[in-house]
Motif scaffolding. Structure first.
Motif, PDB file in Angstrom:
ATOM      1  N   ARG A   1      -0.292  11.930   1.130  1.00 34.82           N
ATOM      2  CA  ARG A   1      -1.214  10.968   0.518  1.00 34.82           C
ATOM      3  C   ARG A   1      -0.867   9.556   0.965  1.00 34.82           C
ATOM      4  NH1 ARG A   1      -1.602   7.969  -4.462  1.00 34.82           N
ATOM      5  NH2 ARG A   1      -3.743   7.922  -5.251  1.00 34.82           N
ATOM      6  N   ARG A   2       0.430   9.229   0.998  1.00 32.92           N
ATOM      7  CA  ARG A   2       0.870   7.935   1.512  1.00 32.92           C
ATOM      8  C   ARG A   2       0.376   7.719   2.948  1.00 32.92           C
ATOM      9  NH1 ARG A   2       6.141   7.307   3.520  1.00 32.92           N
ATOM     10  NH2 ARG A   2       5.573   9.239   4.607  1.00 32.92           N
TER      11      ARG A   2
ATOM     12  N   TRP B   1      -2.169   8.978   4.410  1.00 33.83           N
ATOM     13  CA  TRP B   1      -3.614   8.751   4.426  1.00 33.83           C
ATOM     14  C   TRP B   1      -3.940   7.299   4.110  1.00 33.83           C
ATOM     15  CZ3 TRP B   1      -7.328   7.107   0.960  1.00 33.83           C
ATOM     16  CH2 TRP B   1      -8.653   7.308   1.345  1.00 33.83           C
ATOM     17  N   PHE B   2      -3.244   6.732   3.112  1.00 38.67           N
ATOM     18  CA  PHE B   2      -3.525   5.354   2.727  1.00 38.67           C
ATOM     19  C   PHE B   2      -3.166   4.361   3.817  1.00 38.67           C
ATOM     20  CE2 PHE B   2      -4.063   6.751  -1.690  1.00 38.67           C
ATOM     21  CZ  PHE B   2      -5.100   5.928  -2.073  1.00 38.67           C
TER      22      PHE B   2
ATOM     23  N   ALA C   1       1.322   3.903  -3.169  1.00 39.91           N
ATOM     24  CA  ALA C   1       0.885   5.280  -2.948  1.00 39.91           C
ATOM     25  C   ALA C   1       1.991   6.265  -3.288  1.00 39.91           C
ATOM     26  CB  ALA C   1       0.446   5.461  -1.492  1.00 39.91           C
TER      27      ALA C   1
ATOM     28  N   THR D   1       0.811  -1.219   0.000  1.00 39.15           N
ATOM     29  CA  THR D   1       0.000   0.000   0.000  1.00 39.15           C
ATOM     30  C   THR D   1       0.845   1.270   0.000  1.00 39.15           C
ATOM     31  OG1 THR D   1      -1.875  -1.127   1.016  1.00 39.15           O
ATOM     32  CG2 THR D   1      -1.787   1.272   1.244  1.00 39.15           C
TER      33      THR D   1
END
Length: 473
Positions: free
Chosen positions: A85-86, A88-89, A52, A48
């Protein structure tokens, strides 16, 4: 304190979760034991976060590859936003959502370090040091995964090297990064850190992506070099030293590489030590061997799936094994028939014949089944069919100056596809069609009737059939 369940699972990563879920759906009560984050390596430190990090770079490259769009790309990626963003994932490395899912699936979570302590028995050391004993009526399943291997290179361990966990969770981009290794992690992290502004050096003891068709590694090396990555092939690392200025790496030819950080990407080892498998007569630190129902031979109550088995070290295959294991455990526990013939419901046949893998670099590499060399080594009467992906109309429309390559490996005696490799922009989406053809053993003469939509990159399937020839099918 003692608790009893039908099944106890060690490891609450994606593999353990899938074993537990399938067993619960089969009517069993299940407890899952985890000492880190529920969701495991893939969710927080591997698949993940790495994807990302890669996706914003790929999106920018895709835009710049199309006239009319490239003019709108006026700057580099925003590093802070890529990292955000990473984060968040991965849920800011909180497993609250995964824990909620376990509760909704009726799977009991036991926090702590679990060890086999007897037949169908697990002792869990909780965070405060207290011990809790769990007993299984039917089975124990081990899904503890793997960890990065640190090779015995002089000074490497003392130099506090990065592993893939450090790379995918980094909050700052180092000015320079040296990567020891030439596999998937090396390629993807070289792509990430070069794209985010670091000076990157890759030190590969042999080639790059050695388990793939040779043209895949060659094209990836060329692309990395075009991105400014210093790729050194056939280069052995013999010494690593860290001081206040950073890391100095000495190679076999006496050259030195200086970097702020060094990432070790030389493979993984099973997490089978310190989980008590000697209680089942197994050797700690070694992969746990299983049959294709994921049961340990000679220990009818013990199962294992995922990286800890050493079969196929990829999340999707581990989840596939987990589904077979969970369903099989439930079937045996309830007295239902076990379908253990090849391609049956309770076996992981694809581990041997149809393993798909994608390397999300630039270009992407997507492969499934056997390479040419592996097929010949297996004694298969092989036809190798190559095609220039850039010659497909859909590829030309997809990106200006699209460059790529496709190869199909056909078993001539059975007229079926046994392997396929694609290299090029966004080829990952071509892979599942090949996987279906291999698993389904679809005759090539039937593939002629699988008409690809025009104009898509998937038209390469028609071109591969044409190259092979209808008279050969």
């Amino acid at each position: 304190m003692s608790d009893e369940y039908d099944l106890i699972v060690l490891g609450a990563g994606t593999v353990g979760e899938n074993i537990a879920d399938r067993a619960v759906q089969g009517g069993l009560s299940v407890a899952i034991v985890e000492h880190e984050l529920v969701g495991g390596e893939c969710s927080y430190w591997a698949c993940t976060p790495s994807k990302a990090l890669l996706r914003p770079l790929a999106a920018r490259r895709a835009a710049k590859a199309v006239r009319g769009a490239r003019e709108a790309v006026t700057g580099d990626v925003d590093v802070a936003e890529v990292l955000a963003r990473r984060d968040w994932f991965v849920g800011d490395w909180s497993d609250e959502g995964q824990v909620t899912w376990l509760e909704s699936a009726d799977i009991a979570l036991v926090r702590g370090h679990g060890r086999l302590s007897g037949i169908r028995e697990v002792t869990v050391t909780e965070g405060d040091g207290a011990e809790r004993t769990l007993r299984a009526r039917h089975a124990v399943a081990i899904a503890t995964g793997s960890r990065a291997a640190i090779p015995p290179i002089d000074g490497l361990a003392e130099a506090a090297p990065w592993t893939s966990r450090d790379a995918t969770s980094a909050n700052e981009i180092p000015g320079s990064l040296a990567i020891i290794g030439g596999g998937v992690v090396a390629v993807e992290m070289a792509t990430v850190f070069a794209g985010l502004g670091a000076t990157v050096t890759v030190l590969a003891r042999t080639g790059v992506l050695g388990g793939f068709e040779s043209f895949a590694g060659e094209r990836v090396v060329d692309a990395l070099r075009e991105q400014g990555v210093d790729v050194r092939l056939d280069t052995e690392t013999v010494r690593v030293r860290r001081d206040i200025a950073g890391v100095t790496i000495t190679t076999g030819d006496g050259a030195e590489v200086h970097a702020d950080e060094v990432l070790v990407a030389t493979g993984r080892v099973p997490r089978s030590d310190d989980i008590g498998i000697e209680a089942a007569g197994l050797e700690p630190g070694r992969p746990i061997s299983t049959d294709d129902t994921m049961r340990v031979p000679g220990v009818d109550w013990l199962y294992a799936a995922g990286d800890v088995t050493g079969r196929v070290l990829m999340t999707h295959q581990g989840k596939y094994e987990a589904r077979a294991a969970g369903d099989g455990i439930a079937a045996r526990a309830t007295g239902a028939p076990v379908d253990d013939a090849p391609w049956g419901r309770h076996v992981a046949t694809a581990d041997h014949r149809a393993v798909p893998q994608v390397v999300f670099g630039d270009p992407e590499v997507a492969a499934v089944g056997l390479t040419e060399a592996a097929a010949r080594d297996a004694g298969i009467d092989v036809a190798v069919v190559d095609y220039d992906l850039g010659a497909v109309a859909g590829a030309k429309l997809h990106a200006d100056r699209y460059a790529g390559h496709a190869r199909a490996i056909i078993d001539k005696s059975r007229d079926v596809l046994v392997g396929a490799t694609f290299v090029g922009p966004d080829v990952a989406e071509l892979l599942h069609a090949a996987t279906i053809a291999i698993v389904g053993e679809v005759p090539v003469k039937r593939l002629w009737h699988a008409v690809p939509s025009y104009p898509t990159v998937s038209e390469v399937w028609l071109r591969l059939c044409e190259e092979y020839g209808r008279e050969s099918a």
